[in-house]
Design an enzyme around this catalytic site. Structure first.
Site, PDB file in Angstrom:
ATOM      1  N   SER A   1       0.854  -1.192   0.000  1.00  0.00           N
ATOM      2  CA  SER A   1       0.000   0.000   0.000  1.00  0.00           C
ATOM      3  C   SER A   1       0.884   1.234   0.000  1.00  0.00           C
ATOM      4  O   SER A   1       2.029   1.193   0.485  1.00  0.00           O
ATOM      5  CB  SER A   1      -0.871  -0.004   1.252  1.00  0.00           C
ATOM      6  OG  SER A   1      -1.480   1.251   1.433  1.00  0.00           O
TER       7      SER A   1
ATOM      8  N   TYR B   1      -2.573  -0.613  10.388  1.00  0.00           N
ATOM      9  CA  TYR B   1      -2.551  -0.960   8.964  1.00  0.00           C
ATOM     10  C   TYR B   1      -1.212  -0.564   8.334  1.00  0.00           C
ATOM     11  O   TYR B   1      -0.560  -1.355   7.654  1.00  0.00           O
ATOM     12  CB  TYR B   1      -3.714  -0.249   8.268  1.00  0.00           C
ATOM     13  CG  TYR B   1      -3.780  -0.475   6.772  1.00  0.00           C
ATOM     14  CD1 TYR B   1      -4.216  -1.691   6.250  1.00  0.00           C
ATOM     15  CD2 TYR B   1      -3.411   0.528   5.878  1.00  0.00           C
ATOM     16  CE1 TYR B   1      -4.277  -1.899   4.880  1.00  0.00           C
ATOM     17  CE2 TYR B   1      -3.472   0.338   4.500  1.00  0.00           C
ATOM     18  CZ  TYR B   1      -3.907  -0.876   4.009  1.00  0.00           C
ATOM     19  OH  TYR B   1      -3.960  -1.090   2.659  1.00  0.00           O
TER      20      TYR B   1
HETATM   21  P1  NAD Z   1     -10.892  -6.500  -0.812  1.00  0.00           P
HETATM   22  O1  NAD Z   1     -11.422  -6.456   0.575  1.00  0.00           O
HETATM   23  O2  NAD Z   1     -11.847  -6.292  -1.925  1.00  0.00           O
HETATM   24  O3  NAD Z   1     -10.117  -7.854  -1.016  1.00  0.00           O
HETATM   25  C1  NAD Z   1      -9.315  -8.438  -0.020  1.00  0.00           C
HETATM   26  C2  NAD Z   1      -9.585  -9.917   0.010  1.00  0.00           C
HETATM   27  O4  NAD Z   1      -8.736 -10.524   0.993  1.00  0.00           O
HETATM   28  C3  NAD Z   1     -11.034 -10.232   0.412  1.00  0.00           C
HETATM   29  O5  NAD Z   1     -11.659 -11.030  -0.568  1.00  0.00           O
HETATM   30  C4  NAD Z   1     -10.892 -10.959   1.719  1.00  0.00           C
HETATM   31  O6  NAD Z   1     -11.875 -11.973   1.912  1.00  0.00           O
HETATM   32  C5  NAD Z   1      -9.490 -11.548   1.630  1.00  0.00           C
HETATM   33  N1  NAD Z   1      -8.960 -11.881   2.932  1.00  0.00           N
HETATM   34  C6  NAD Z   1      -9.010 -11.145   4.051  1.00  0.00           C
HETATM   35  N2  NAD Z   1      -8.461 -11.816   5.071  1.00  0.00           N
HETATM   36  C7  NAD Z   1      -8.037 -13.005   4.586  1.00  0.00           C
HETATM   37  C8  NAD Z   1      -7.401 -14.113   5.176  1.00  0.00           C
HETATM   38  N3  NAD Z   1      -7.109 -14.148   6.472  1.00  0.00           N
HETATM   39  N4  NAD Z   1      -7.102 -15.154   4.403  1.00  0.00           N
HETATM   40  C9  NAD Z   1      -7.434 -15.157   3.095  1.00  0.00           C
HETATM   41  N5  NAD Z   1      -8.071 -14.126   2.494  1.00  0.00           N
HETATM   42  C10 NAD Z   1      -8.362 -13.058   3.232  1.00  0.00           C
HETATM   43  O7  NAD Z   1      -9.739  -5.420  -0.879  1.00  0.00           O
HETATM   44  P2  NAD Z   1      -8.883  -4.893  -2.118  1.00  0.00           P
HETATM   45  O8  NAD Z   1      -9.151  -3.468  -2.260  1.00  0.00           O
HETATM   46  O9  NAD Z   1      -9.022  -5.769  -3.264  1.00  0.00           O
HETATM   47  O10 NAD Z   1      -7.423  -5.020  -1.484  1.00  0.00           O
HETATM   48  C11 NAD Z   1      -6.476  -5.980  -1.887  1.00  0.00           C
HETATM   49  C12 NAD Z   1      -5.123  -5.615  -1.284  1.00  0.00           C
HETATM   50  O11 NAD Z   1      -4.738  -4.319  -1.731  1.00  0.00           O
HETATM   51  C13 NAD Z   1      -5.085  -5.578   0.220  1.00  0.00           C
HETATM   52  O12 NAD Z   1      -3.907  -6.135   0.717  1.00  0.00           O
HETATM   53  C14 NAD Z   1      -5.131  -4.100   0.512  1.00  0.00           C
HETATM   54  O13 NAD Z   1      -4.539  -3.756   1.733  1.00  0.00           O
HETATM   55  C15 NAD Z   1      -4.335  -3.545  -0.635  1.00  0.00           C
HETATM   56  N6  NAD Z   1      -4.647  -2.154  -0.895  1.00  0.00           N
HETATM   57  C16 NAD Z   1      -5.864  -1.753  -1.299  1.00  0.00           C
HETATM   58  C17 NAD Z   1      -6.118  -0.436  -1.497  1.00  0.00           C
HETATM   59  C18 NAD Z   1      -7.469   0.023  -1.933  1.00  0.00           C
HETATM   60  O14 NAD Z   1      -7.667   1.232  -1.966  1.00  0.00           O
HETATM   61  N7  NAD Z   1      -8.397  -0.835  -2.278  1.00  0.00           N
HETATM   62  C19 NAD Z   1      -5.128   0.510  -1.292  1.00  0.00           C
HETATM   63  C20 NAD Z   1      -3.890   0.088  -0.859  1.00  0.00           C
HETATM   64  C21 NAD Z   1      -3.645  -1.238  -0.664  1.00  0.00           C
END
Ligand code: NAD
Length: 703
Positions: free
Chosen positions: A580, A593
């Site tokens: 991130s 986080y």
């Molecule tokens: P999202 O919530 O749509 O997807 C995350 C997925 O991880 C979910 O399907 C969830 O069920 C799964 N998950 C959570 N805990 C888990 C576990 N213990 N074991 C297995 N699966 C698990 O979120 P996203 O936006 O697609 O984010 C994906 C990644 O990108 C994350 O690591 C997030 O921190 C990072 N990220 C996202 C953003 C954003 O703005 N969306 C920004 C920076 C970083």
């Protein structure tokens, strides 16, 4: 084991019950009836193997040029599968022109030039290429013709006494032709046989398959089924005290078979992927176990497969991997020596048979590997090809079982096998295949694949040809996401695994599932995530711990398991962490986080150092504000962020857009593109790197 299994335990029920629906058939035109018959026959893999066999009908059509009536041969075109083809899968050729070709035929050495003349006979500019079996259908004088590859018939076709058995079994209604490579000459032989013996209902081609015919589509279908059922029933009734010479050893219990296969597959995949990455398929079907545990395994494996369709997919010989190489830990050196000696013997086979104008030597690695007590592994350029090779070898086992029960099994001579394998026409077919996509043969493991970014990554990889294990804790979300991928791509390449990145055993089991399905892994994307926000005073230990469990420990567990697997495989690999912007930028009220994301980043850099010598690259993608499809952005995080910026939730997207240097929003596909870059060879010379996908944020610039 009883001989009930003849026909293949994965290949359908024992009875060949007709499925012809007269009421439906009455609504169909002649060409549609041919398609109906073809689909019915091709959907039963005991009748013909995947993409094997062909059907035809000679149909009167109005000529588009002058309206005159012309007899047109509708025959399955080159490639394609009878069970799933559509009308556009048929080539259409004018019969008078096809008959005219006979005057131009110059003899056996000139077979190939006749293939080049087939397009000149095309009816109505149909672009579907005619196959090399076209003359076989054209010159049989009957209207409807089926050519099938049923195990029961090929068992007779590959028996030393096959001709005599056929004569006795069918009372002279089914003829016999000695082995002859398909082409113009075989077409003329079939013509002569049908003209000389008007009572024949069909012909068995030695070492090859079955031709049957009739004057209507329905009768042709019924004749084909009846002939196959007669042979199959007769073979079932041939009692034999010891199939394949009897058992030499017992199969391991199911769980142990899987464990052994899983421990062997990455090494095998690594050893066989020297030229091109391969995907594996494992089978411990009853027919396979009966064969690999039998006393006759080695002599029969040495004889090789008989039907051309079989060995084009399986290579003429399988490789038997003896137990001492894997039953007490894997003997890696022994395994590599064995595979090297297979390659050497394949090259020697090529050199013994190649002519100056033969196509160049192809991949000398084995396709089929037989493991006593465990089962069979097939390795090929992609998952469907590996699975189909497995199905074909089970066909070959059924053939060997049938033939050796009633007579003596005879493989095709080496010289004939070579002529088919390195036939110029076969080579031309290979050359016509489109260039493989960049991730064909690669296996990717993506965590958090049910989420917005994870699904976009899975989709990007699948679009480039990879096999993808989609791992997520959200059962419903995973099922929906994986079904979406299956619908858009192909069932064979998508594996949905429910599990938790924070559980050591869950991660290990998921990697093992991936190995059992695809043979190993090449790309590992750690992306699973959550988000939380609170001032430090309000950050509970539980919140802190949860962030670290998923974003730090979870990434460590996946990376450790992946690193072990990649090292065993020995073909390098690529790990990508989706961290991130918060891993680099100090964002207020997101301590848990941000600290966990920063730990991810440092873990990736350490692993980049540790993995480099083994060709294992580790890189990081830092997204920011990806609101679309994100579950993170549908919960508390969204409310909290809106509160923190003193705006409505609906204004968040615009807020982030305006906050970015480039003044644009970031989508899951943008992040997936960056992950794809690191996963693919496009970044082959990059490791320990960070790629921000945040529409520009000066605080996140790396130094
Ligand atoms: P999202 O919530 O749509 O997807 C995350 C997925 O991880 C979910 O399907 C969830 O069920 C799964 N998950 C959570 N805990 C888990 C576990 N213990 N074991 C297995 N699966 C698990 O979120 P996203 O936006 O697609 O984010 C994906 C990644 O990108 C994350 O690591 C997030 O921190 C990072 N990220 C996202 C953003 C954003 O703005 N969306 C920004 C920076 C970083």
């Amino acid at each position: 084991m009883s001989n009930q299994k003849l026909g293949g335990d994965n290949l359908g029920a024992p009875s060949f019950e007709g499925k012809w629906d007269g009421a439906h058939a009455a609504t169909l035109a002649e060409s549609e009836l041919l398609l109906y018959r073809s689909n019915l026959l091709g959907s039963d893999k005991r009748i013909t193997n995947y993409a094997g066999g062909n059907t035809s009908a000679k149909i009167k059509m109005d000529h588009p040029h002058d309206g005159s009536t012309v007899d047109v041969l509708w025959v399955k075109g080159s490639g394609g599968d009878l069970g799933s083809m559509n009308l556009d899968g048929f080539a259409t050729l004018e019969m008078p022109k096809l008959l005219g070709l006979k005057a131009l035929y110059r003899g056996l050495e000139f077979e190939d030039e006749m293939v080049a003349k087939l397009p000149q006979c095309t009816f109505n500019l149909n672009p579907r290429a005619a196959s090399i079996d076209t003359p076989l259908h054209a010159y049989i004088s009957h209207t409807h013709v089926d050519h099938m590859h049923p195990d029961a018939i090929i068992a007779l076709a590959a028996s030393r006494d096959g001709q005599a058995i056929t004569a006795k079994l069918f009372g002279g209604t089914i003829g016999w032709l000695q082995w002859q490579r398909p082409g113009f000459d075989l077409g003329l032989q079939l013509e002569a046989a049908t003209c000389d013996n008007p009572d024949l209902e069909g012909i068995i081609l030695a070492g090859h398959g079955l031709f049957t015919w009739a004057d209507t589509s329905r009768k042709c279908y019924e004749t084909t089924l009846r002939v196959i059922e007669t042979a199959d029933g007769w073979l079932r009734n041939q009692k034999s005290s010891s199939v394949f010479g009897g058992a030499a050893c017992e199969a391991l219990p199911t769980a142990e078979r899987r464990k052994t296969a899983a421990s062997l597959l990455p090494e095998l995949r690594g050893a066989l992927s020297s030229d091109q990455k391969k995907i594996a398929h494992f089978s411990d079907a009853d027919a396979v176990l009966e064969f690999v545990n039998s006393k006759d395994l080695r002599p029969l494996a040495t004889l090789g497969t008989s039907c051309p369709d079989h060995f084009l997919r399986t290579k003429i010989h399988p490789l038997v991997i003896e137990q001492d190489l894997f039953d007490d830990g894997i003997n890696n050196d022994g395994l590599r020596d064995l595979i090297e000696s297979y390659r050497e013997s394949y090259k020697a086979y090529y050199q013994r048979n190649a002519l100056p104008d033969s196509p160049l030597l192809r991949d000398p690695n084995p396709v089929v590997m037989l493991l006593p007590r465990v089962g069979m592994v097939t390795l090929a350029k992609d998952k469907p090809t590996a699975r189909i090779a497995s199905e074909y070898y089970i066909n070959a086992i059924n053939v060997m079982r049938g033939a050796s029960q009633v007579s003596e099994y005879v493989g095709l001579s080496e010289a004939e096998a070579f002529k088919i394998e390195y036939w110029a026409l076969e080579e031309a077919k290979l050359q016509r295949q489109p260039k493989p996509k960049p991730l064909v043969g690669r296996v990717a493991f993506v965590t958090g694949a049910a989420g917005g970014i994870g699904k976009a990554i899975a989709r990007r990889f699948l679009a480039e040809g990879a096999c993808v294990s989609m791992f997520d804790i959200d059962v419903d979300g995973l099922s929906k996401a994986s079904q979406e991928m299956v619908a858009a791509f192909d069932t064979n390449r998508v594996l949905a695994i429910e599990g938790d990145v924070t559980s050591e055993s869950s991660v290990a089991a998921a990697m093992e599932d991936t190995v059992m399905n695809f043979g190993g892994v090449d790309i590992v994307v750690s992306n699973a995530g959550i988000a939380s926000a609170a001032p430090i005073e309000d950050t509970s230990l539980e919140m802190w711990q949860r962030n670290f469990d998923i974003l730090s420990t979870g990434y460590f567990l996946v990376a450790r398991e992946a690193m072990r697997l990649l090292r065993r495989q020995g073909t390098g690999g690529s790990m990508v962490f989706v961290a991130s912007k918060n891993a680099l930028v100090a964002s207020a009220q997101a301590a848990a986080y941000s600290a966990a994301k920063a730990s991810e980043l440092q873990l990736a850099r350490v692993l980049a150092v540790e993995g480099a010598a083994a060709g294992i690259r580790v890189n990081v993608v830092n997204p920011d504000a990806v609101l679309q499809d994100s579950k993170i952005w549908s919960g508390e995080w969204r409310e909290e962020r809106a509160r923190a910026y003193k705006i409505d939730e609906e204004q968040l997207a615009e807020h982030y857009k305006q906050r970015s240097l480039l003044k644009c929003s970031v989508s899951p596909d943008d992040v997936a593109e960056a992950v794809y870059f690191f996963a693919s060879d496009k970044s082959a010379k990059s490791t320990g790197n960070i790629l921000n996908v945040d529409a520009g944020n000066a605080g996140a610039f790396t130094r």
